[in-house]
Structures are given as C-alpha cells and as structure tokens.
Design an enzyme around this catalytic site. Sequence first.
Site, short mmCIF file in Angstrom:
data_model
loop_
_atom_site.label_atom_id
_atom_site.label_comp_id
_atom_site.label_asym_id
_atom_site.label_seq_id
_atom_site.Cartn_x
_atom_site.Cartn_y
_atom_site.Cartn_z
N GLY A 13 62.11 45.83 27.40
CA GLY A 13 61.72 47.22 27.53
C GLY A 13 61.76 47.59 26.15
O GLY A 13 61.92 48.81 25.95
N ALA A 14 61.32 46.88 24.92
CA ALA A 14 61.69 47.19 23.74
C ALA A 14 60.53 47.81 22.82
O ALA A 14 60.71 48.18 21.70
CB ALA A 14 61.77 45.74 22.97
N ASN A 63 56.49 40.94 32.34
CA ASN A 63 56.75 42.06 33.40
C ASN A 63 57.90 41.53 33.94
O ASN A 63 57.81 40.69 34.88
CB ASN A 63 55.48 42.06 33.98
CG ASN A 63 55.64 43.00 35.53
OD1 ASN A 63 56.62 43.77 35.61
ND2 ASN A 63 54.45 43.32 35.98
N SER A 142 72.98 53.88 34.17
CA SER A 142 72.78 55.29 33.92
C SER A 142 73.81 56.03 34.29
O SER A 142 74.67 55.73 35.55
CB SER A 142 71.34 55.82 34.59
OG SER A 142 71.31 57.32 34.48
N TYR A 155 66.75 55.25 42.14
CA TYR A 155 67.01 55.05 40.71
C TYR A 155 68.61 54.89 40.62
O TYR A 155 68.92 53.80 39.91
CB TYR A 155 66.64 56.30 39.85
CG TYR A 155 66.86 55.93 38.20
CD1 TYR A 155 66.04 55.23 37.44
CD2 TYR A 155 67.97 56.74 37.55
CE1 TYR A 155 66.24 55.34 36.01
CE2 TYR A 155 68.29 56.63 36.47
CZ TYR A 155 67.34 55.90 35.62
OH TYR A 155 67.61 55.77 34.39
N ALA A 157 70.68 53.87 42.94
CA ALA A 157 71.06 52.66 43.71
C ALA A 157 70.83 51.51 42.96
O ALA A 157 71.81 50.71 42.54
CB ALA A 157 70.37 52.64 44.95
N LYS A 159 70.83 51.65 39.62
CA LYS A 159 71.83 51.59 38.19
C LYS A 159 73.34 51.26 38.80
O LYS A 159 74.05 50.64 37.97
CB LYS A 159 71.55 53.08 37.59
CG LYS A 159 70.13 53.14 36.89
CD LYS A 159 69.89 52.08 35.91
CE LYS A 159 68.66 52.45 35.24
NZ LYS A 159 68.38 51.55 34.12
N ILE A 188 68.90 61.37 27.58
CA ILE A 188 68.68 60.61 26.45
C ILE A 188 67.08 61.09 26.00
O ILE A 188 66.40 61.19 26.95
CB ILE A 188 68.85 59.12 26.17
CG1 ILE A 188 70.06 58.79 26.70
CG2 ILE A 188 68.50 58.83 24.68
CD1 ILE A 188 71.46 59.28 26.07
P1 NAD Z 1 61.11 54.55 28.26
O1 NAD Z 1 59.97 54.97 29.57
O2 NAD Z 1 60.64 55.37 27.11
O3 NAD Z 1 60.72 53.08 27.91
C1 NAD Z 1 60.89 52.03 28.92
C2 NAD Z 1 60.26 50.67 28.75
O4 NAD Z 1 60.32 49.64 29.54
C3 NAD Z 1 58.76 50.91 28.19
O5 NAD Z 1 58.45 50.33 27.02
C4 NAD Z 1 58.19 50.24 29.47
O6 NAD Z 1 56.68 49.63 28.90
C5 NAD Z 1 59.07 49.06 29.64
N1 NAD Z 1 58.77 48.76 31.19
C6 NAD Z 1 58.91 49.41 32.14
N2 NAD Z 1 58.70 48.62 33.09
C7 NAD Z 1 58.62 47.43 32.98
C8 NAD Z 1 58.44 46.08 33.39
N3 NAD Z 1 58.27 45.94 34.76
N4 NAD Z 1 58.36 44.80 32.43
C9 NAD Z 1 58.68 44.97 31.28
N5 NAD Z 1 58.91 46.27 30.65
C10 NAD Z 1 58.75 47.42 31.47
O7 NAD Z 1 62.54 54.69 28.97
P2 NAD Z 1 63.91 54.90 28.19
O8 NAD Z 1 64.24 56.15 28.36
O9 NAD Z 1 63.83 54.35 26.72
O10 NAD Z 1 64.66 54.01 29.22
C11 NAD Z 1 65.25 52.64 28.99
C12 NAD Z 1 66.20 52.20 29.91
O11 NAD Z 1 67.46 53.33 29.67
C13 NAD Z 1 65.77 52.38 31.14
O12 NAD Z 1 66.32 51.20 32.02
C14 NAD Z 1 66.30 53.88 31.76
O13 NAD Z 1 66.56 53.61 33.06
C15 NAD Z 1 67.76 53.74 31.12
N6 NAD Z 1 68.14 55.20 30.97
C16 NAD Z 1 67.36 56.08 30.27
C17 NAD Z 1 67.93 57.76 29.89
C18 NAD Z 1 67.24 58.58 29.35
O14 NAD Z 1 67.75 59.68 29.51
N7 NAD Z 1 66.12 58.32 28.81
C19 NAD Z 1 69.05 57.70 30.83
C20 NAD Z 1 69.94 56.74 31.42
C21 NAD Z 1 69.46 55.49 31.36
#
Ligand code: NAD
Length: 249
Positions: A13-14, A63, A142, A155, A157, A159, A188
């Site tokens: 997810g980078a 994926n 999370s 979500y 469950a 995390k 975030i």
């Molecule tokens: P985001 O949606 O901005 O980015 C997520 C990335 O993951 C995207 O580039 C997407 O294309 C990729 N992705 C999604 N499904 C995928 C799959 N099946 N295979 C490969 N790549 C996939 O999300 P973010 O806010 O940067 O979140 C990143 C992580 O941090 C997540 O696990 C999220 O649950 C966790 N998180 C985020 C927050 C927040 O407030 N943003 C809080 C707690 C935890």
Amino acid sequence: MADLEGRIALITGAAQGIGRAIAEELAAAGAKLALADMNEAKLKETVAEFTAKGVEAAPFVMNVSDQESIEAGVKAIVAHFGKVEILVNNAGITRDNLMLRMKRADWDSVIGINLTGSFLVTQAVLPSMLKNRWGRIVSISSVVGRAGQAGQVNYSASKAGLIGLTRSLAREVGSRGITVNAVAPGFIETPMTAVLTEDQTKAMLATIPLNRKGQPKDIAQAVKFLASEAASYITGHVLDVNGGMFMGA
Ligand code: NAD
C-alpha cells in the site's frame, strides 16, 4: 540516521498516504525500497519520484487480497533485490456501516485485505528472513483495533486481529532474530480520512488530547524506529501513535 543502510524493505500500500510516508522515512535511513500496491499508475508515479531523488526503489504491482498476486510479487522482489529484510504490512481499506446494515461482502473484503492479506504477505516473505536470521515485521493496526468504533466492526476486527497475529508470530520467530511489532495510528490526515465530513472530523478532533490530526510522517517515524537497531529488543509490541486518543494498556 542511516541506521537502515542497504536494508531491503517491502512496504504494501505504498503508492500514497501512510505507506508512501513510511517509504520516504525508511529511504532517508538508507533502505532500498520494494514498493507494492494494486494501484499501478500511482505506484509507478511514486517510484519515479523516489528514483529521481536517487533512492533505489522498484514497483511491484500486488493485490494483497489475491494469494497468487502476492506470491508472484514476493518472488519478483526476491529476484530483484535478493531478499526481504523489513516488511511493513500497510495496505488497508475501510467499508464502514453499522452492524445491522453491514453487507457480508464488506466484512469479507476488509478482513481479506487488512488481515488475511497481511497474513499472506508475511508468510511469503518469512522464508527470506529466516534464511538470513534477521528480520523486522511491522504491521499497521489502528486505534480502532484497540478501542473499537461504532460503524466499523469489520475494520476494528481486522485491526485487532493484526495485533493477535503480531504477538503470536513474535513468539514463533524471536529466536531467529526477527522482531514482529505493530503500530496503531489514531486519526491521520490521508486520502482515507479525507472522505470524513466536517462534523465527523470535528468530533474526532475533540477526542485527541494533542488537539491535532496526525500526519503520515508521525506514523512513518514510529515504523522506522521499530525497524532500526535501536528497537532490536522490542518484539510483540503495539505502539500507539494517536495523540493521546486512546491510552489503554
Ligand atoms: P490510503 O487509502 O491513503 O492508502 C492505502 C493504500 O493501500 C493505497 O495506495 C491503496 O491503493 C492500497 N491498497 C488498498 N487495497 C490494496 C490491496 N488489496 N492490495 C494492495 N494495495 C492496496 O490509506 P492510509 O490512510 O494511508 O492507510 C494506510 C494504513 O494505515 C491502512 O492499513 C489503514 O487502515 C491504516 N490506518 C490509517 C489511519 C488513518 O487515519 N488514515 C488510521 C489508522 C490506521
């Protein structure tokens, strides 16, 4: 701090948000980047930006809800870089709804990507870490997996499940020089939270003692620490990075 000089890091997810910020932080510490995402266009753009800055980085379209895609991706990463030393399980999604309205498909996709995806990617890279008798696995959990959140049973469950996976695996592989930890972000500022309404954002901010949203860099710095030598005696830990939103044990 060039603490991670030459280390090979796989981040899922980078392409954007927290995953991208983690990539930046690890690269600044000297790591080489295997960047994985299912969004091919955005992933390639991100990798091009890194390589333009002189960072050794390569894109792997993956994926994490598809085992074949994961296995092919990890195989390609090992062929390219020789090994994986740091894994950051970051790819994740939300599909929110109240329990009674939640569709089975939304339960399945969130568990499938956030939890099963992390399980499968970890399983695919573990042989490389075991062979090298060194590894760092950091999964992005999370605050919602710690404290719960109405409208997010799927979500939450997924995390919370990551925390169980982290602690059990830490016990399995500790003797092989591999640490396994989780970071639990709060609220975030990323594309994931940009969809919240002004009222939802306000309500969320009212619960944060440090009185601001977190930035992706706040999470990235915690991941870098857990990946570094400085954290070599820390395993099975969940590091809350949430501005004080949740202070549980
Ligand atoms: P985001 O949606 O901005 O980015 C997520 C990335 O993951 C995207 O580039 C997407 O294309 C990729 N992705 C999604 N499904 C995928 C799959 N099946 N295979 C490969 N790549 C996939 O999300 P973010 O806010 O940067 O979140 C990143 C992580 O941090 C997540 O696990 C999220 O649950 C966790 N998180 C985020 C927050 C927040 O407030 N943003 C809080 C707690 C935890």
